[in-house]
Design a protein around this motif. Structure first.
Motif, PDB file in Angstrom:
ATOM      1  N   ALA A 304      -8.419  -6.435 -13.365  1.00  0.00           N
ATOM      2  CA  ALA A 304      -9.557  -5.915 -12.606  1.00  0.00           C
ATOM      3  C   ALA A 304     -10.747  -5.662 -13.530  1.00  0.00           C
ATOM      4  CB  ALA A 304      -9.162  -4.622 -11.896  1.00  0.00           C
ATOM      5  N   ASN A 305     -11.919  -6.032 -13.061  1.00  0.00           N
ATOM      6  CA  ASN A 305     -13.162  -5.815 -13.786  1.00  0.00           C
ATOM      7  C   ASN A 305     -13.610  -4.370 -13.563  1.00  0.00           C
ATOM      8  OD1 ASN A 305     -15.721  -5.863 -14.881  1.00  0.00           O
ATOM      9  ND2 ASN A 305     -16.375  -7.724 -13.831  1.00  0.00           N
ATOM     10  N   LYS A 325      -5.554  -3.446 -16.077  1.00  0.00           N
ATOM     11  CA  LYS A 325      -4.461  -4.039 -15.307  1.00  0.00           C
ATOM     12  C   LYS A 325      -4.109  -3.126 -14.140  1.00  0.00           C
ATOM     13  CE  LYS A 325      -2.471  -6.313 -19.378  1.00  0.00           C
ATOM     14  NZ  LYS A 325      -1.319  -6.354 -20.315  1.00  0.00           N
ATOM     15  N   VAL A 326      -4.494  -3.543 -12.932  1.00  0.00           N
ATOM     16  CA  VAL A 326      -4.137  -2.812 -11.722  1.00  0.00           C
ATOM     17  C   VAL A 326      -2.741  -3.259 -11.303  1.00  0.00           C
ATOM     18  CG1 VAL A 326      -4.704  -2.440  -9.303  1.00  0.00           C
ATOM     19  CG2 VAL A 326      -6.533  -2.599 -11.002  1.00  0.00           C
ATOM     20  N   SER A 327      -1.862  -2.301 -11.004  1.00  0.00           N
ATOM     21  CA  SER A 327      -0.448  -2.640 -10.825  1.00  0.00           C
ATOM     22  C   SER A 327       0.121  -2.052  -9.545  1.00  0.00           C
ATOM     23  CB  SER A 327       0.358  -2.132 -12.037  1.00  0.00           C
ATOM     24  OG  SER A 327       1.722  -2.472 -11.914  1.00  0.00           O
ATOM     25  N   ALA A 328       0.930  -2.862  -8.848  1.00  0.00           N
ATOM     26  CA  ALA A 328       1.739  -2.403  -7.722  1.00  0.00           C
ATOM     27  C   ALA A 328       3.195  -2.622  -8.083  1.00  0.00           C
ATOM     28  CB  ALA A 328       1.387  -3.172  -6.447  1.00  0.00           C
ATOM     29  N   SER A 387      -4.322 -13.251 -13.740  1.00  0.00           N
ATOM     30  CA  SER A 387      -5.526 -13.034 -14.540  1.00  0.00           C
ATOM     31  C   SER A 387      -6.619 -14.009 -14.150  1.00  0.00           C
ATOM     32  CB  SER A 387      -5.200 -13.183 -16.032  1.00  0.00           C
ATOM     33  OG  SER A 387      -4.862 -14.528 -16.323  1.00  0.00           O
ATOM     34  N   SER A 388      -7.765 -13.889 -14.813  1.00  0.00           N
ATOM     35  CA  SER A 388      -8.964 -14.670 -14.536  1.00  0.00           C
ATOM     36  C   SER A 388      -9.453 -14.352 -13.116  1.00  0.00           C
ATOM     37  CB  SER A 388      -8.706 -16.167 -14.722  1.00  0.00           C
ATOM     38  OG  SER A 388      -9.910 -16.900 -14.669  1.00  0.00           O
TER      39      SER A 388
END
Length: 462
Positions: A304-305, A325-328, A387-388
């Motif tokens: 995530a930006n 890094k957004v994580s679930a 990513s990206s």
């Protein structure tokens, strides 16, 4: 049969043209930058078709190389940290350990011309990405800390039989994907402007901002709790992976979004985004293909930006790293027994929670206990890392050869469960995903009905 190999023909060092006093400084690295020191360089490249009406191929290539080098030098005037080198400063009394970018007395960026006796079809037609693509990039397997002695930016221009590949390796401790593509977009803009040899300050659309962001209570440079880089640098060797591109049309993604929102059991039936819906499909499908125990934990992480999430927001042109890094997380059984909307809502919730407060909290936690990310680090859960971004302007770059026919990536930062997202060449909201999986998992994924029914046949012809 002799396997074609990439042959390096020439190599140059390119310095910023019209270097001014502003670049004669040290660029301090932020927590976001320093955390990347043990990761690989960013490696992305554009594959172009040679012009159809070439009378003299040798003259075309020589002219292309000269124009690329000249415009690169002008672009480095604006992105001057890329011509520098990393430097570590240490003292014993008091004990300090800092890493920064030295923009003084640098050798510049590397520019390589190479050849490969293969065609565009040889690169794009195979189901899996050919291994030779890794050789289209410099800095193979280099980690960002190697920027102490290696260029922070290296461009490799590889001439194919009927095409040209422009591969860019950029130090990930100096910039993230947003900064990376702003550099490529600017280079393309300057190339197309065809400035005269004595010009250097060419007007550009998105001037990079080099003032690095630090929290108000943090005075740079950041002092690290290390005595030697061996304490935080590791070398990761990826296992044998299959790498394959999957195309998703705008229509296919719209169906996934509608399905995810209808299944999410939420009163707001359109808040789950297209990309969250597609990511949920990928998370579920890869997890199912890996045949994991139902009690095992599984995570889906999205890069995530942070720029737009901060208050006040950082400008899009902010040059450096600003990602999180957004994580679930859930258990395999729970992920697979519930539907697409359930998984998509978990991802949506994780993205929604990622706000200014969470960004600042993560930075403060890092400053109290600095962590350098390690590839291949043992994890307690199976991770799908996406990513990206399909929002990056990848196909708007032309270097005298019209629109690229494809985007490809190198060896860097790939592991089992890594997914790289790209815009589809035809635009309109289409997305290409590059999946990196162990061979048995890829074979299972290719037989996964839910996943393959959403994959589209690309109508783009090169």
């Amino acid at each position: 049969m002799i396997t074609p190999v990439v042959r390096r023909i020439s190599e140059y060092l390119v310095k910023p043209r019209g270097l001014t006093q502003v670049s004669n400084q040290t660029c301090n690295l932020t927590s976001w930058d320093i955390a990347m020191l043990s990761m690989h360089y960013i490696q992305k490249g554009l594959l172009f078709k040679k012009p159809a009406t070439l009378l003299d191929e040798h003259a075309f290539i020589q002219n292309l190389l000269e124009n690329l080098k000249h415009s690169l030098s002008l672009t480095l005037f604006h992105f001057y940290p890329l011509s520098g080198r990393l430097v570590t400063h240490k003292t014993q009394n008091p004990p300090t350990y800092t890493v920064s970018v030295d923009c003084n007395n640098s050798d510049g960026a590397r520019f390589i011309y190479a050849t490969l006796d293969m065609t565009i079809a040889d690169i794009l037609s195979p189901i899996d990405v050919p291994h030779i693509v890794q050789s289209l990039f410099d800095h193979h397997k280099a980690v960002n800390h190697d920027g102490h002695s290696m260029p922070l930016l290296s461009i490799q221009v590889t001439e194919l039989v009927d095409g040209v590949f422009v591969g860019c390796s950029m130090n990930h401790a100096v910039c993230d994907g947003t900064s990376y593509w702003n550099f490529i977009n600017t280079w393309s803009q300057i190339f197309q402007a065809q400035p005269q040899a004595d010009e250097y300050d060419v007007p550009i659309l998105h001037q990079p901002i080099h003032n690095r962001w630090f929290p108000s209570d943090c005075t740079p440079p950041i002092n690290l709790p290390f005595k030697h880089h061996n304490e935080f640098i590791s070398r990761f060797e990826a296992p044998l992976l299959r790498e394959r591109f999957f195309h998703f049309s705008a229509e296919s993604i719209a169906k996934l979004k509608a399905r995810a929102n209808s299944e999410s059991n939420d009163s707001n039936t359109s808040k789950i985004s297209s990309f969250q819906s597609l990511s949920a499909l990928v998370w579920r499908s890869i997890t199912r293909a890996c045949s994991l125990p139902y009690e095992q934990k599984t995570r889906c992480r999205l890069a995530a930006n942070n720029r737009s999430r901060m208050e006040p927001p950082l400008p899009h042109e902010y040059f450096g790293n600003s990602i999180h890094k957004v994580s679930a997380e859930t258990r395999v059984g729970e992920l697979l027994e519930n539907d697409l909307g359930w998984a998509a809502l978990k991802l949506h919730s994780a993205v929604t929670r990622h706000n200014d407060r969470e960004v600042l909290q993560s930075v403060q936690e890092w400053l109290q206990s600095p962590v350098i990310y390690q590839l291949g680090q043992p994890m307690e859960a199976f991770v799908v890392m996406i990513s990206s971004s399909p929002r990056f302007n990848m196909y708007g770059n032309e270097f005298g050869m019209e629109k690229a026919v494809a985007v490809r990536s190198g060896y860097a930062n790939k592991f089992h469960g890594k997914v790289i997202s790209y815009p589809g060449r035809e635009g309109g909201g289409s997305i290409d995903l590059e999946l990196c999986l162990l061979p048995h998992a890829m074979c299972s994924l290719e037989s996964d009905e839910e996943f393959m029914n959403s994959v589209s046949i690309s109508t783009t012809l090169y």
